[in-house]
Motif scaffolding. Structure first.
Motif: not given
Length: 1195
Positions: A305-308, A311, A315-316, A319-320, A360, A379
């Protein structure tokens, strides 16, 4: 009538008479008076000194004023509880405790204190006895001094607390994952059941599987609180001192285990990794024109999972799974449409494993710097997550999203959080927070340190959720919402853990119900360091039961009792436990022996110092130094040269007890010598000058110290051993201090002389010093120098033997004063005040004045003729010399000549102008005027007319004529290339120029570099620049410092041949304030990388030019990013990534690989092939794209 009493006469006057000064030395109670008060009164010559006088100098005489202080450490007799009070009248009354009775006496002696008795030889208190009075503190000091070794009991495991793992240097990344894997009972059971492979070259014990079994068995059954996994690290051939990526280690180690498990005969073991950790996902591409669907199944061990920032985990995940539209230049080549079409691509989760890992992507790759960076974005992740909302097609996910979490078949509970502490991706520290299945508690694992976390998710008192407390909480945390997707939360840091983790309350009460797993408290956690989250499936129960606030595991999980370690691994653990038990028993035995010996030593020492005080001055006694007694009192409490016991031996080592007994017997029979040299003079006797350090104790106590404690005070003195030679020496000095002020007083009374009276001349400097109370000329043990001593003779008499002409250094005294001084200095014969001045000195003084006028006149004439050379020769002003015939002269001559012009009567005039140093043996020039650096500070340019004047005034030559025409110097003599190079390299110390480059200034390469032609400089005003240390950006610096930091400026510094590049950078740091780490030095286009290279080895010439470029560092969201001041990349060298797992057992390749995440550390691995149509990354062996079936290039 009684007779009338007569009046008593008035008492006589007492005290001091009018005008009389109080002298402290006359006070009978003054120790100084009692020690040396007999000097000048009772004894006026050394022949009158008696033995009693010698004893008095050390305060040891019978008439000494020093009191016999009582021993403060003698045990006081206990007062009986009852007794009679009063006389013999037979009456009894209530008795009072002895402490309440105050006895008032007029004959009480002086109070004993550490300050008052500091120099009392009969006071033996305050020498360090307090160290022994407290038995507990004394024993601690005794054990610390007599090293018993490390206490193995401190390493004993505390109950059922989990076992920590020792960090072997940089193996924290492996320790963190081992703690997580150990808590997975199915995985632990599978490791125990696995049969390690062995062959002729590798034994059973060398197998990583066996060492993993031993590690897990020790973590389960060890008696120690820490286990050393060194054998496991060695079996994997890991480099213990190199930091590695934890996620990469996890993937490679799992691949290795899967390979070993597949070799087993048990079918469950063969598929253990896949059944426990492996899930399935599908990559879908749908053509928007014909709706053709292309699918590709893929296995995964981790969901990346990319980080924001701020978030949530949901949410991640969303988004995936979010679809991606392929359009424009990124259109999809549809096989059915046979053309490029718009398409939709998305990922779909099909199957989830029992243990779900979320990776992550905390470490990302920065394409601008081509380096890895660590993201600092936070996160938020829940303690429970409903994965039914993310499983299957989008339509089904929407339907499941409306159901309650208690109806989910894929409800996962948080079981582990792996953390990375540190700002950089290249260094830091790994830790883990793991739920222990045996204790049903959370623990923080920091290598050897294991800390229990009372509750990873603290419960909230429901009674405080409403009313005033709720309003205050809402008011306090109303602005804490991370973005609009999550309502306001209450964050709370975990006090039991030193991590960047915060607890966040549930996002919304509307999402909860009475049966929700998270309805009882906070269920979101925020972290900036988490890089791996481990969740375990709760089970098929609709409402998971709870134990201590945590859901129980599913029925498929075995109990802790069912997971038994293999026998061979248990043999290793049991041997370690047995060795530890034996070490604990040995230490306990040593501790008992030490305690017994301590009690014996303490009783002996205390009995001695409680009875060593004198009862009377006639008692047999010994004189020792205060320092020696302090050392004896502390010798058992400080570390000895040879310890009583050797350091803690390795458990199981034979002969430990025999060595202990032998060491004890040797130490018990040896005698330690403590020297009393602190009170001994050079003659080997008691020094009266060190009387303040003398202490007198009973001779019997000194003997007991030798016989019972094995310590001898040497040499042994009695009061009769006071040194007579030192007493006589000090007597003379004391007598001088008494008689000298009297002599000065007599002299001052008769020293004055009238102008019309005859007298004598005396040195003013000698008289000023001699009249002091303590003359500086006085040397102890020697008479004062006479007024006509060599040092003071020239103040009165000249070198010709007559009266000197300088009247300021002498003064007149009367004949009576002369007679007083003749008593002390009988051979002194001063000149009379009627004597004539020396005629020779008077004549020389007159001639000297005439010569000075002539020298001044000559200097002014030369200055007028050489005005241009005087004003411009050394200040670099050559603007007036363009197209003017010039000549070269040595700078040293110009400096000497200018100093002579300023002070012609004090400094010598230069003899000649010698230019031979600039001419080689071939008659040619050793420098090139047109090359930068050749015209150095050793030469200067003057006008040809000034040179002609120098030839008339001095012996000048040979002539070196040059002329500046159009920015280039022409010269008659040619340049000798060989001699020029030799001149510039033959230096021990020289100046070089440092040019500071700006951020945008190009760095000249070796090909483009060329020596700059020397341009005539414009007239500038020389300014002294002062540099300071570099300060933080953002502060306004003074104009001087800003001027020193301006780019493009040049600085002159002095170097030597042996100076290294590192030494040069340190010097530049001090001069320019640029840190060494930010400096990049260039010489002729080549960067000076070798810090140990010297200036000679680099070929740096005299007056050469070096370029300096400063590299700045900018800290942003991604750490480790190097940016210049202007924001552009600095162009520094790429950071070395290291070998990773290359050369280890994990880096040798494995058959267990996943197409989604290929192992990045395999040096021989071929990169994935991207499809030209859909950009899907295919395995290297694929011929056509697995997603869209497009033929791959280079297939």
């Amino acid at each position: 009538m009684p007779p009338k009493r007569t009046r008593r006469g008035s008492p006589g006057p007492s005290g001091l008479s009018a005008g009389e000064r109080l002298k402290r030395t006359k006070l009978t109670g003054n120790a100084a008076y009692s020690a040396w008060g007999w000097v000048g009164t009772e004894v006026a010559d050394t022949s009158g000194i008696t033995q009693e006088h010698r004893l008095a100098t050390c305060g040891l005489s019978k008439s000494s004023t020093h009191p016999l202080c009582p021993n403060q450490y003698v045990e006081k007799e206990k007062t009986p509880p009852r007794g009679k009070v009063g006389g013999n009248d037979g009456q009894t009354g209530p008795q009072e405790p002895a402490e309440d009775v105050i006895v008032i006496s007029d004959d009480e002696g002086p109070m004993c204190s550490s300050k008052a008795c500091k120099h009392n030889p009969y006071c033996l208190n305050y020498l360090g006895q307090d160290k022994w009075e407290d038995a507990g503190k004394a024993y601690e000091a005794y054990v610390k001094a007599h090293d018993l070794g490390e206490n193995p009991n401190e390493s004993t495991r505390d109950g059922s607390t989990p076992v920590g793992l020792k960090n072997l240097g940089a193996t924290c990344y492996a320790n963190a994952y081992l703690q997580v894997w150990f808590q997975d009972l199915l995985f632990r059971k599978g490791v125990y059941q696995c049969q390690p492979a062995q062959d002729a070259e590798h034994t059973f014990e060398e197998s990583p599987i066996f060492q993993l079994q031993v590690t897990f068995a020790a973590m389960q059954h060890s008696a120690l609180n820490t286990f050393n996994p060194v054998k496991l690290v060695e079996s994997l051939k890991l480099r213990a001192t190199e930091q590695q990526d934890a996620q990469e280690f996890s993937k490679l180690f799992m691949a290795h285990l899967d390979t070993e498990f597949k070799k087993q005969q048990n079918p469950e073991l063969q598929s253990l990794i896949a059944n426990q950790f492996e899930g399935k996902q599908v990559y879908n591409t749908v053509c928007q024109n014909c709706h053709r669907r292309s699918e590709r199944d893929s296995d995964f061990l981790e969901i990346e999972l990319n980080l924001e920032n701020n978030a949530t985990l949901e949410d991640r995940l969303s988004a995936l799974l979010e679809p991606e539209i392929l359009s424009g230049d990124n259109k999809y080549l549809c096989q059915q449409c046979d053309s490029l079409q718009d398409a939709k691509r998305y990922t779909e989760l099909r199957e989830l494993p029992p243990v779900l890992h979320f990776s992550l992507l905390r470490f990302v790759y920065d394409l601008s710097t081509m380096e890895r960076k660590k993201s600092k974005q936070a996160i938020l992740f829940p303690t429970f997550i409903d994965m039914d909302r993310f499983l299957g097609p989008a339509e089904e996910r929407k339907k499941r999203g409306k159901r309650h979490a208690k109806e989910s078949k894929n409800l996962y509970e948080l079981r582990g959080v792996l953390l990375h502490k540190g700002a950089s991706a290249y260094h830091g520290h790994y830790e883990a927070q793991v739920f222990d299945v045996k204790n049903q508690s959370w623990y923080q694992f920091n290598d050897e340190e294991v800390t229990k976390i009372e509750s990873l998710v603290p419960k909230i008192d429901t009674a405080k959720k409403g009313g005033k407390a709720a309003k205050e909480t809402k008011k306090k945390n109303g602005n804490a919402a991370p973005k609009a997707r999550v309502p306001p939360k209450k964050r709370r840091r975990i006090e039991d853990s030193d991590t960047e983790i915060e607890i966040v309350e549930s996002p919304s009460q509307s999402q909860k119900s009475d049966g929700s797993p998270s309805s009882d408290g906070p269920d979101y956690i925020s972290s900036k360091d988490a890089y791996m989250l481990v969740y375990a499936r709760v089970g098929d129960r609709t409402v998971p039961a709870k134990t201590n606030g945590h859901a129980e595991s599913g029925s498929s999980q075995p109990s802790v009792a069912e997971v038994a370690a293999p026998p061979k691994a248990m043999e290793v653990v049991e041997s370690l436990n047995a060795a530890h038990q034996k070490a604990c028993e040995d230490y306990t035995q040593r501790e008992k022996e030490t305690k017994a010996k301590f009690d014996k030593v303490r009783n002996t020492v205390m009995d001695i110092y409680r009875s060593w005080n004198l009862k009377s001055r006639e008692e047999d006694c010994v004189v020792a130094s205060r320092q020696s007694l302090e050392k004896w009192l502390s010798r058992h409490l400080t570390k000895p040269k040879t310890p009583i016991f050797p350091s803690a031996s390795i458990p199981g080592e034979d002969g430990a007890k025999e060595e202990d007994a032998e060491s004890t017997s040797l130490i018990g029979s040896s005698t330690e010598f403590i020297h009393t040299s602190d009170v001994v003079c050079s003659h080997g006797k008691l020094d009266p000058d060190k009387a303040g350090d003398m202490k007198v104790l009973r001779a019997a106590s000194c003997t007991r110290i030798d016989m019972e404690d094995g310590c001898r005070l040497t040499p042994r003195f009695t009061p009769a051993d006071v040194c007579p030679i030192c007493v006589e020496r000090m007597f003379r000095e004391k007598l001088y201090q008494i008689e000298h002020p009297r002599l000065v007083s007599r002299f001052d009374e008769v020293a004055a002389v009238e102008d019309d009276q005859d007298g004598y001349f005396i040195s003013k400097a000698w008289l000023k010093d001699w009249r002091l109370a303590k003359p500086k000329m006085h040397v102890e043990g020697e008479p004062d120098p006479p007024p006509d001593a060599e040092e003071y003779l020239r103040d009165v008499v000249c070198e010709h033997g007559s009266l000197a002409t300088n009247v300021a250094t002498r003064r007149r005294i009367s004949e009576e004063a002369y007679s007083v001084l003749r008593e002390v200095f009988p051979n002194w014969k001063p000149p009379s005040t009627s004597a004539e001045l020396c005629p020779v000195c008077e004549a020389l003084l007159h001639i000297s004045r005439e010569d000075k006028r002539e020298y001044r006149k000559q200097a002014e004439e030369e200055k007028a003729r050489l005005r241009h050379m005087h004003d411009n020769a050394l200040n670099g002003n050559t603007a007036l010399l363009e197209d003017v015939p010039c000549a070269v002269v040595p700078s040293q001559f110009v400096r000497a000549w200018r100093q002579w012009v300023m002070r012609p009567s004090e400094l010598p005039r230069p003899q000649a102008v010698d230019n031979s140093q600039f001419i080689c043996t071939h008659g040619l020039l050793t420098f090139d005027p047109n090359v930068s650096g050749d015209l150095d500070a050793s030469m200067t340019i003057i006008k040809r007319s000034d040179w002609d004047a120098l030839e008339e005034l001095y012996s000048a030559g040979p002539l070196i004529a040059i002329e500046n025409s159009g920015g280039k110097y022409t010269h008659e003599l040619a340049v000798c290339a060989d001699c020029r190079l030799q001149r510039r390299t033959s230096f021990d110390m020289t100046e070089i120029t440092i040019r500071v480059l700006g951020p945008k200034d190009p760095i000249r390469t070796a090909d483009s570099y060329s020596e700059e032609p020397l341009q005539p400089t414009k007239p500038v005003q020389t300014t002294l620049l002062t540099y300071s240390k570099r300060q933080n950006e953002g502060y306004r610096k003074s104009r001087r410092i800003r001027q020193a930091k301006e780019y493009g400026k040049r600085r002159k510094i002095t170097i030597t041949k042996a100076m290294t590049v590192k030494d040069l950078k340190v010097m530049l740091n001090d001069e320019l304030g640029i840190p060494v780490i930010s400096q990049r030095l260039f010489y002729r286009g080549q960067e000076l990388d070798d810090s140990s290279a010297t200036m000679l080895s680099l070929g740096v010439l005299s007056n050469d030019l070096l370029d300096l470029k400063e590299e700045n560092e900018d800290v942003n969201l991604l750490s480790d990013t190097d940016v210049d001041v202007d924001g552009t990349t600095n162009g520094s060298k790429k950071r070395a990534e290291g070998q990773a797992f290359g050369g280890t057992l994990l880096g040798g390749g494995s058959s267990f690989t996943y197409s989604s995440v290929p192992p990045s550390s395999s040096p021989s691995a071929v990169g994935p092939v991207a499809c030209p149509a859909c950009t899907y990354e295919n395995a290297p062996a694929e011929v056509a794209c697995a997603m869209c079936e497009t033929p791959l290039p280079n297939a």
